[in-house]
Design a protein around this motif. Structure first.
Motif, PDB file in Angstrom:
ATOM      1  N   ALA A 205       0.821  -1.218   0.000  1.00  0.00           N
ATOM      2  CA  ALA A 205       0.000   0.000   0.000  1.00  0.00           C
ATOM      3  C   ALA A 205       0.854   1.268   0.000  1.00  0.00           C
ATOM      4  O   ALA A 205       0.408   2.324  -0.460  1.00  0.00           O
ATOM      5  CB  ALA A 205      -0.926  -0.006   1.208  1.00  0.00           C
ATOM      6  N   VAL A 206       2.067   1.181   0.522  1.00  0.00           N
ATOM      7  CA  VAL A 206       2.964   2.348   0.541  1.00  0.00           C
ATOM      8  C   VAL A 206       3.705   2.371  -0.786  1.00  0.00           C
ATOM      9  O   VAL A 206       4.581   1.537  -1.035  1.00  0.00           O
ATOM     10  CB  VAL A 206       3.962   2.267   1.722  1.00  0.00           C
ATOM     11  CG1 VAL A 206       4.873   3.482   1.707  1.00  0.00           C
ATOM     12  CG2 VAL A 206       3.207   2.168   3.035  1.00  0.00           C
ATOM     13  N   LYS A 207       3.406   3.366  -1.606  1.00  0.00           N
ATOM     14  CA  LYS A 207       3.985   3.385  -2.950  1.00  0.00           C
ATOM     15  C   LYS A 207       5.209   4.281  -3.061  1.00  0.00           C
ATOM     16  O   LYS A 207       6.035   4.095  -3.950  1.00  0.00           O
ATOM     17  CB  LYS A 207       2.923   3.828  -3.957  1.00  0.00           C
ATOM     18  CG  LYS A 207       1.755   2.845  -4.069  1.00  0.00           C
ATOM     19  CD  LYS A 207       0.774   3.269  -5.144  1.00  0.00           C
ATOM     20  CE  LYS A 207      -0.358   2.234  -5.265  1.00  0.00           C
ATOM     21  NZ  LYS A 207      -1.316   2.607  -6.331  1.00  0.00           N
ATOM     22  N   ALA A 208       5.315   5.254  -2.182  1.00  0.00           N
ATOM     23  CA  ALA A 208       6.448   6.194  -2.259  1.00  0.00           C
ATOM     24  C   ALA A 208       7.576   5.756  -1.327  1.00  0.00           C
ATOM     25  O   ALA A 208       7.325   5.390  -0.183  1.00  0.00           O
ATOM     26  CB  ALA A 208       5.977   7.598  -1.890  1.00  0.00           C
ATOM     27  N   ASP A 209       8.774   5.820  -1.850  1.00  0.00           N
ATOM     28  CA  ASP A 209       9.965   5.538  -1.042  1.00  0.00           C
ATOM     29  C   ASP A 209       9.840   4.212  -0.298  1.00  0.00           C
ATOM     30  O   ASP A 209      10.034   4.133   0.906  1.00  0.00           O
ATOM     31  CB  ASP A 209      10.220   6.686  -0.049  1.00  0.00           C
ATOM     32  CG  ASP A 209      11.607   6.586   0.572  1.00  0.00           C
ATOM     33  OD1 ASP A 209      12.480   5.912  -0.020  1.00  0.00           O
ATOM     34  OD2 ASP A 209      11.823   7.184   1.650  1.00  0.00           O
ATOM     35  N   ASN A 210       9.487   3.194  -1.049  1.00  0.00           N
ATOM     36  CA  ASN A 210       9.255   1.881  -0.441  1.00  0.00           C
ATOM     37  C   ASN A 210      10.159   0.860  -1.114  1.00  0.00           C
ATOM     38  O   ASN A 210       9.847   0.335  -2.189  1.00  0.00           O
ATOM     39  CB  ASN A 210       7.790   1.476  -0.611  1.00  0.00           C
ATOM     40  CG  ASN A 210       7.487   0.164   0.112  1.00  0.00           C
ATOM     41  OD1 ASN A 210       8.385  -0.520   0.572  1.00  0.00           O
ATOM     42  ND2 ASN A 210       6.213  -0.175   0.196  1.00  0.00           N
TER      43      ASN A 210
END
Length: 823
Positions: A205-210
């Motif tokens: 679900a975390v798409k940025a900086d993952n």
């Protein structure tokens, strides 16, 4: 915070370029990073995330003793002295059980045990942090570590619980993601697929900086595929394509799946996936190479260097040519190098240079070949390094390998002791191009080489830079001391002294402190500071009783005390220097000991010192003026034997005229007393050649005459006496000459009597008595007159004139009642 995650996490975040053999320079040491292959998924194992300095609690603005104790422990912790750090943190807990740093201290002790691979002990402290101080800053990190440990101990339910705590409490978003991801893996290993999928969904679900997203997608796809849910798996790969906005990502996912299948020991599926990647137009050339040499890379990544070499030997003819083959050969060369088969590694690197010239792999192979020659201590390494640098300087300007090649060349000359060449080579290195780990040592060695090469001011400048840029480095004491040496050699003694004093004050337990006290002693000697000399060398011996410079220190102490005229302390110190190192200090320490006794005017001690010196060094030289003084002193004390010995040492046999006349004169008199008449005559003749005045000449004739008499040469003895009497007409010397003549006649009479010529003997005795008469009756002297009376009486007695003999003896008794004739 620094993070250690599982190899699967690394796989998920590893950029495509990182899969190739790295294009950056590697460290000179063999513990450098090695070219990375696509990671093969290992048996599940979570790794802890280490705390980052920026996540540490802000220290209080005002500090108390508890903070000081905590900071002291932290100092050891930052230096990675884990044992010392844990002990000091434990002391903090013991003395301040209610202190504000207790949670952090518990956490750090756990860290120390973990660093020492004492995981059970570490876990105990992490548990205490989490259970007793769940709101502390360290609790989330402790929970993460506990999760990793429980995971690796196959306690997956506990692992999931701790990862969940870390995910909920940690302030660092990256650690939250790592916790969530590892929680999913714990659920996977526990067999709870439902919770695993939920955890993976939270990661995805975390798409940025993952950095874990693609891995989570691949894992989720693997779950669905493992459940034979192909329709659910396809959208995941589609999502990967959407995220990358490029079908290359799909090709990348295929490559990764192949690697995962290989790790899961599914070779057929792995091969099929690699083939699919090769069939895709979007698959990069680098990935095609990876697919072709994946086995070798996998073996190398696992550290199976024997396997790499064996696989290459079996498949070298079918592996692809071109860049991929060059990369494969590079791995084979690295495998030989890691096995310390440096000669074989050189052979492989040469193949790359020969058949893949002008490639990055050839450049890298050339560097590692040079490094192998360095480890082989090849005698031509300096020339090899120079050739490598010249060959690649333009094309690879500024590359780290060139700086490392220059470092290898400089180290080669440094280790050979060729400091001129070493200094030149070090000067060509751009320090900023070296790995950070190598910079301090390189800068330090540069200064050392410059100093040994006689470039003292350059050396001082280099050490100044080292001290400025690395103020906490372990070599700082030595750098200060070496800078002091450079200043001393450059004759800037005040700066040299300041450096050595700094070392003794700030680093009293360092090796450099020993050298600094020694150098302070030398400087004090040069500055004519005897008190400072003694203080420096005495301190050196006190603080470093086993110092190799002990003999030098004792010599310095002796010399300093001599300069201060403290002779009773100077002599024992100088003697000690000889006892420790007679080869180096026998000569100069003995000379100073002799000077001490000479200055004290102690003839016996001086004589013993000279004897000891000459016994140890038969060709030793003692200053003639000292020998002259000693000989005269002993002569005045009637020690004629030793007097003659030391006076004899003071003469110049090859050039007698260069010897002081007084030495010849007294030597002749001493040898006369010793009954060595020839030696007495020779010495006296040398004295007479010096042209003494009339009185001295007459005295010498007296000595010569008595020596001739001692030899039984009556004629020559009488001539000597007569020559003197022509000059001396009165006084004691005349009396002694007349006595000599009386002795000549008396001795002649004794000889005639022994031969049976009694009448002739009587005539000689009477002539002798007549000679004695003048000094006995007409000269008054406490020594000469009674001797003349006694000799006259005895001679008349032998001549048969008893009345006259008795009269003279009565006169002797009356005038000189205490007189005792000499034997």
């Amino acid at each position: 915070m620094r993070r250690f995650v599982s190899s699967l996490c690394v796989l998920a975040t590893l950029p495509v370029a990182a899969q190739q053999a790295p294009k950056r320079a590697l460290r000179v040491e063999d513990d450098a990073p090695v070219p990375k292959a696509i990671p093969v998924r290992p048996p599940p194992k979570a790794m802890p995330v280490l705390d980052d300095p920026k996540d540490r609690p802000v220290p209080p603005k005002t500090k108390g003793p508890d903070d000081d104790m905590f900071d002291f422990a932290t100092l050891a912790y930052d230096r990675q002295e884990w044992g010392m750090a844990s002990q000091n943190y434990a002391k903090y807990l013991q003395q301040y059980p209610g202190g504000k740093q207790v949670p952090d201290a518990l956490f750090r002790i756990g860290e120390c045990y973990m660093k020492q691979n004492q995981l059970k002990q570490a876990a105990g402290y992490y548990e205490e942090v989490v259970s007793r101080y769940p709101a502390s800053d360290g609790a989330p990190s402790a929970a993460y570590r506990l999760g990793a440990m429980r995971f690796n101990d196959s306690k997956f339910a506990d692992a999931a619980k701790h990862f969940a705590f870390s995910e909920a409490k940690h302030k660092n978003p990256q650690v939250k993601l790592a916790s969530a991801y590892n929680k999913s893996r714990a659920f996977e290993m526990a067999g709870d697929k439902e919770k695993q999928v939920a955890a993976l969904d939270s990661v995805i679900a975390v798409k940025a900086d993952n950095p874990y997203r693609e891995t989570a997608l691949l894992t989720l796809g693997s779950i669905y595929l493992g459940q034979d849910k192909k329709n659910e798996a396809l959208p995941i790969f589609e999502e990967l394509v959407k995220t990358s906005a490029d079908r290359a990502i799909v090709a990348e996912a295929v490559i990764r799946a192949a690697v995962l299948l290989a790790e899961l020991k599914k070779p057929d599926e792995s091969i099929a996936m690699f083939q699919k990647a090769l069939q895709m137009a979007e698959t990069s050339e680098a990935n095609r190479g990876i697919a072709l040499v994946g086995v070798i890379q996998g073996l190398f990544a696992k550290g199976d260097y024997d396997g790499v070499i064996d696989y290459y030997n079996k498949n070298s003819e079918v592996l692809p040519p071109g860049p991929s083959r060059a990369k494969m050969l590079l791995l084979v060369g690295h495998a030989h190098r890691m096995r310390k088969s440096y000669a074989r590694a050189v052979e492989v690197y040469l193949l790359i240079e020969q058949y893949h010239a002008d490639t990055d792999e050839a450049f890298e192979a050339g560097y590692w070949k040079l490094y192998c020659f360095y480890l082989l201590n090849d005698k031509d390494l300096g020339e090899f390094a120079t050739a490598f640098i010249a060959r690649n300087a333009q094309r690879h300007t500024g590359h780290e390998y060139l700086s490392l090649a220059r470092l290898i060349r400089a180290d080669f000359y440094f280790n050979k002791g060729d400091f001129q060449q070493a200094a030149l080579s070090y000067n060509e290195i751009t320090l900023e191009k070296l790995p950070e780990k190598l910079r301090p040592g390189t800068l330090f060695n540069t200064g050392w080489a410059q100093g040994e090469a006689g470039r003292h001011l350059e050396a001082a400048g280099t050490f100044t830079r080292f001290i400025s840029e690395y103020p906490r480095h372990e070599l700082i004491p030595k750098a200060c001391a070496r800078r002091g040496l450079a200043y001393r050699d450059a004759r800037d003694l005040p700066k040299a002294k300041a450096d050595f004093e700094q070392v003794t004050k700030e680093y009293p337990k360092s090796d450099a402190c020993e050298m600094s006290w020694l150098q302070l002693g030398f400087i004090a000697m040069e500055q004519k500071d005897p008190k400072g000399t003694v203080t420096a060398f005495e301190t050196l011996l006190k603080k470093f009783p086993t110092t190799a410079a002990a003999a030098q220190a004792y010599y310095g102490i002796g010399r300093g005390n001599l300069d201060q005229k403290i002779y009773d302390k100077a002599v024992p110190a100088l003697q000690r220097s000889i006892e420790i190192d007679s080869k180096s200090y026998l000569e100069k320490s003995s000379q100073l000991i002799i000077l001490c006794h000479y200055a004290r005017q102690n003839a016996d001690d001086l004589a013993r010192a000279i004897d000891s010196y000459l016994q140890a060094k038969s060709d030793g030289v003692v200053p003639p003026n000292i020998l002259k003084w000693l000989g005269l002193k002993l002569y005045s004390g009637d020690d004629f034997k030793r007097s003659a010995r030391f006076l004899d040492l003071a003469v110049t046999p090859q050039m007698p005229e260069n010897t002081e006349p007084v030495v010849w004169n007294i030597l002749g008199m001493a040898q006369l007393q010793n009954g060595k008449y020839d030696a007495s005559i020779q010495a006296t003749e040398n004295f007479l050649k010096s042209g003494p005045d009339a009185a001295a000449t007459a005295r010498a004739q007296l000595t010569k005459g008595r020596a001739l008499l001692g030899k039984g040469d009556f004629t020559q003895a009488d001539q000597a006496a007569q020559q003197a009497l022509q000059v001396v007409k009165d006084g004691k010397l005349q009396a002694e000459l007349l006595i000599l003549e009386g002795d000549i006649f008396s001795t002649q009479g004794d000889k005639l009597a022994a031969e049976g010529q009694q009448a002739a003997a009587i005539e000689k005795w009477k002539a002798g008595a007549a000679k004695y008469a003048v000094p006995s009756q007409f000269y008054e002297d406490p020594d000469v007159t009674p001797a003349a009376l006694h000799k006259a009486a005895k001679t008349l007695e032998k001549a048969g004139d008893m009345p006259q003999s008795k009269q003279l003896l009565q006169q002797l008794q009356q005038r000189y009642p205490k007189y005792q004739p000499k034997s």
